[in-house]
Design an enzyme around this catalytic site. Sequence first.
Site, PDB file in Angstrom:
ATOM      1  N   HIS A 188       0.811  -1.208   0.000  1.00 27.47           N
ATOM      2  CA  HIS A 188       0.000   0.000   0.000  1.00 27.47           C
ATOM      3  C   HIS A 188       0.848   1.263   0.000  1.00 27.47           C
ATOM      4  O   HIS A 188       0.414   2.302  -0.477  1.00 27.47           O
ATOM      5  CB  HIS A 188      -0.984  -0.026   1.163  1.00 27.47           C
ATOM      6  CG  HIS A 188      -2.114  -0.949   0.883  1.00 27.47           C
ATOM      7  ND1 HIS A 188      -2.103  -2.255   1.266  1.00 27.47           N
ATOM      8  CD2 HIS A 188      -3.255  -0.771   0.177  1.00 27.47           C
ATOM      9  CE1 HIS A 188      -3.205  -2.838   0.833  1.00 27.47           C
ATOM     10  NE2 HIS A 188      -3.924  -1.959   0.166  1.00 27.47           N
ATOM     11  N   GLU A 429     -12.067  -9.894  -4.998  1.00 33.04           N
ATOM     12  CA  GLU A 429     -10.608  -9.936  -4.842  1.00 33.04           C
ATOM     13  C   GLU A 429     -10.135 -11.234  -4.212  1.00 33.04           C
ATOM     14  O   GLU A 429      -8.971 -11.357  -3.840  1.00 33.04           O
ATOM     15  CB  GLU A 429     -10.104  -8.706  -4.069  1.00 33.04           C
ATOM     16  CG  GLU A 429     -10.819  -8.425  -2.776  1.00 33.04           C
ATOM     17  CD  GLU A 429     -10.337  -7.155  -2.090  1.00 33.04           C
ATOM     18  OE1 GLU A 429      -9.332  -6.569  -2.489  1.00 33.04           O
ATOM     19  OE2 GLU A 429     -10.987  -6.770  -1.095  1.00 33.04           O
ATOM     20  N   ASP A 453      -5.276  -7.919  -4.732  1.00 33.02           N
ATOM     21  CA  ASP A 453      -5.473  -9.088  -3.879  1.00 33.02           C
ATOM     22  C   ASP A 453      -5.872 -10.315  -4.693  1.00 33.02           C
ATOM     23  O   ASP A 453      -5.477 -11.432  -4.352  1.00 33.02           O
ATOM     24  CB  ASP A 453      -6.514  -8.784  -2.784  1.00 33.02           C
ATOM     25  CG  ASP A 453      -5.877  -8.019  -1.641  1.00 33.02           C
ATOM     26  OD1 ASP A 453      -4.749  -8.369  -1.253  1.00 33.02           O
ATOM     27  OD2 ASP A 453      -6.489  -7.052  -1.158  1.00 33.02           O
ATOM     28  N   CYS A 500     -10.753  -1.939  -9.750  1.00 35.30           N
ATOM     29  CA  CYS A 500     -10.091  -0.859  -9.021  1.00 35.30           C
ATOM     30  C   CYS A 500      -8.686  -1.227  -8.569  1.00 35.30           C
ATOM     31  O   CYS A 500      -8.031  -0.454  -7.888  1.00 35.30           O
ATOM     32  CB  CYS A 500     -10.942  -0.413  -7.836  1.00 35.30           C
ATOM     33  SG  CYS A 500     -11.236  -1.732  -6.668  1.00 35.30           S
TER      34      CYS A 500
HETATM   35  C1  PEP Z   1      -7.110  -4.692  -4.578  1.00 32.94           C
HETATM   36  O1  PEP Z   1      -6.874  -5.614  -3.792  1.00 32.94           O
HETATM   37  O2  PEP Z   1      -6.933  -4.775  -5.807  1.00 32.94           O
HETATM   38  C2  PEP Z   1      -7.616  -3.400  -4.072  1.00 32.94           C
HETATM   39  C3  PEP Z   1      -8.006  -2.446  -4.888  1.00 32.94           C
HETATM   40  O3  PEP Z   1      -7.603  -3.206  -2.733  1.00 32.94           O
HETATM   41  P1  PEP Z   1      -6.263  -2.866  -1.906  1.00 32.94           P
HETATM   42  O4  PEP Z   1      -5.145  -2.663  -2.876  1.00 32.94           O
HETATM   43  O5  PEP Z   1      -6.533  -1.665  -1.092  1.00 32.94           O
HETATM   44  O6  PEP Z   1      -6.092  -4.110  -1.089  1.00 32.94           O
HETATM   45 MG    MG Z   2      -7.607  -5.478  -1.760  1.00 38.84          MG
END
Ligand code: PEP
Ligand code: MG
Length: 552
Positions: A188, A429, A453, A500
Amino acid sequence: MREYSGKSVYGGIAIGPIKVIKKDNSQVKRIHITDTESEVNRFVQAKQNSKEQLEKLYEKAVLEVGEANAAIFDIHNMMLDDLDYIESIENVIRTQSVNAEYAVALTGDNFSEMFSAMDDDYMKARASDVKDISERIIRNLAKIEDINSSFDESVIIVADDLAPSETVQLDKEKVLSFVTVHGSSNSHTAILAKTMNIPSVINCPVEIDSDIDGAFGIVDGYNGKLYIEPDESIISAMKKRQQEDVEKQKLLFTLKGKSNTTLDGKEIKLYGNIGNLKDLASVFINDGDGIGLFRSEFIYLERNDFPSEEEQFQIYKVAAETLAGKKLIIRTLDIGADKQADYFNLESEENPAIGYRAIRICLKQPDIFKTQLRAIYRASAFGNISIMYPMIISVDEVKRIKEITEEVKNELKAGGVTFNDVEQGIMIETPAAALISDELAKEVDFFSIGTNDLTQYTLAIDRQNSKIDDFFNPHHPAVLRMIKMVIDNAHKNNIWVGMCGELGADTDLTPVFLKMGIDELSVSPSAILKVRKKIRETDLSKIEDSYSNAIK
Ligand code: PEP
Ligand code: MG
């Protein structure tokens, strides 16, 4: 000149002074001291420095996040004056003839344990505060820089590693670039760097010592390079590249106001991903159609205690109002794994990525969940809000979530609070969710595919582990086939489906996703225009080959 090679997380050139951020992860040592009085004085001085830092932090926070949110620094400041706490530390130094660091750490641990054992929730929450203030004093004793410090000028941050909770506390206006010795490109912190639109390099074997602090540096985010005191030829080459970037950006800006339509007429939505209100500006600058992912957990990571319903409501309301009718998809709390906030008191786990996190916490601790849902529903009266839930694996979870949202709506109705009916979606995910997406589609209004994920769980590759970064392949046919399956199942059940995860910004795959029928892509704001360009250059009638190769 010194040159280091690491791994690029986000391209771009940064030129400026280096700021070393050093964290002290070493254990505090117990050292025998003979002159205990001067040790007590060291403690008193470090405490005084801590108080001055907290006053500055309070003033900065009042301006940035308002008085209510800044209050925590005031509370910390008052705790530093607590006589029991001070006497205990001085007593340990004098009676055990030990160093101040050890006495502060011991007292901090004792007080923190005492607070966590209390029944009162408010007092329980003070356990992490007393740890925080003790760590601050220890940092001052060891003369280690405060991670929260803001900078007088724009700097290149060089650090061993940065946790998301530390990254969000940095003064973003002044960060030209990140370089870290460790870290993973799928973490992140890396995603934050992309959202912030700043060149960043990880896995860079630079020695984190103070002699590079303040030195002139250049980061070449395209090639994963850090130069310290570069020579003239590098400086002029990098300045040229920086200028080219400005020109390219200008060209991309000519796409502002244009639609996301392919040459043969397929139009999709192109949204931005954000972590806080400040990121909204970047979505507007890059002409996003709305917000496809508001990572609401960052609101929790920026604080030292649970954000109240009112605090959250204000944030969601401002976002909804600012977007003035454009879509705002708020993802409910996705805490856990690499996103940790001390006050959740989560136990450490063997496998946090597949552990107690995200919707699992919300369903097990519905008070936390309901507080957030109430805030979101209240804010829905001020704009076009949708809610989406992370890490779903079953239809039962979705049914339980719907029961909880019904309870929240009934409570609000009973209290005379107005709200709009919001679209409810889930993130796809986990492979489980992808495989039962035909069933899940009957329960929700939309899907958003979280490819970060989904890749991690499909390939059994920890996205945090930089050692296996090379194996993390979101282009893997297994991932792409799942994406296709999810899109097909969504459409068979007449719901829309977006994406996303970071893969949505991978323009090599834009035509593939369009061909599969994706309805929306939500990407880091800085990638919006790049993806728009790709969409507008695509002719779906001519890409049969690349499409079938991708999922073969
Ligand atoms: C993902 O897992 O693709 C997602 C958008 O959520 P995060 O990256 O915040 O886990
Ligand atoms: Mg995620």
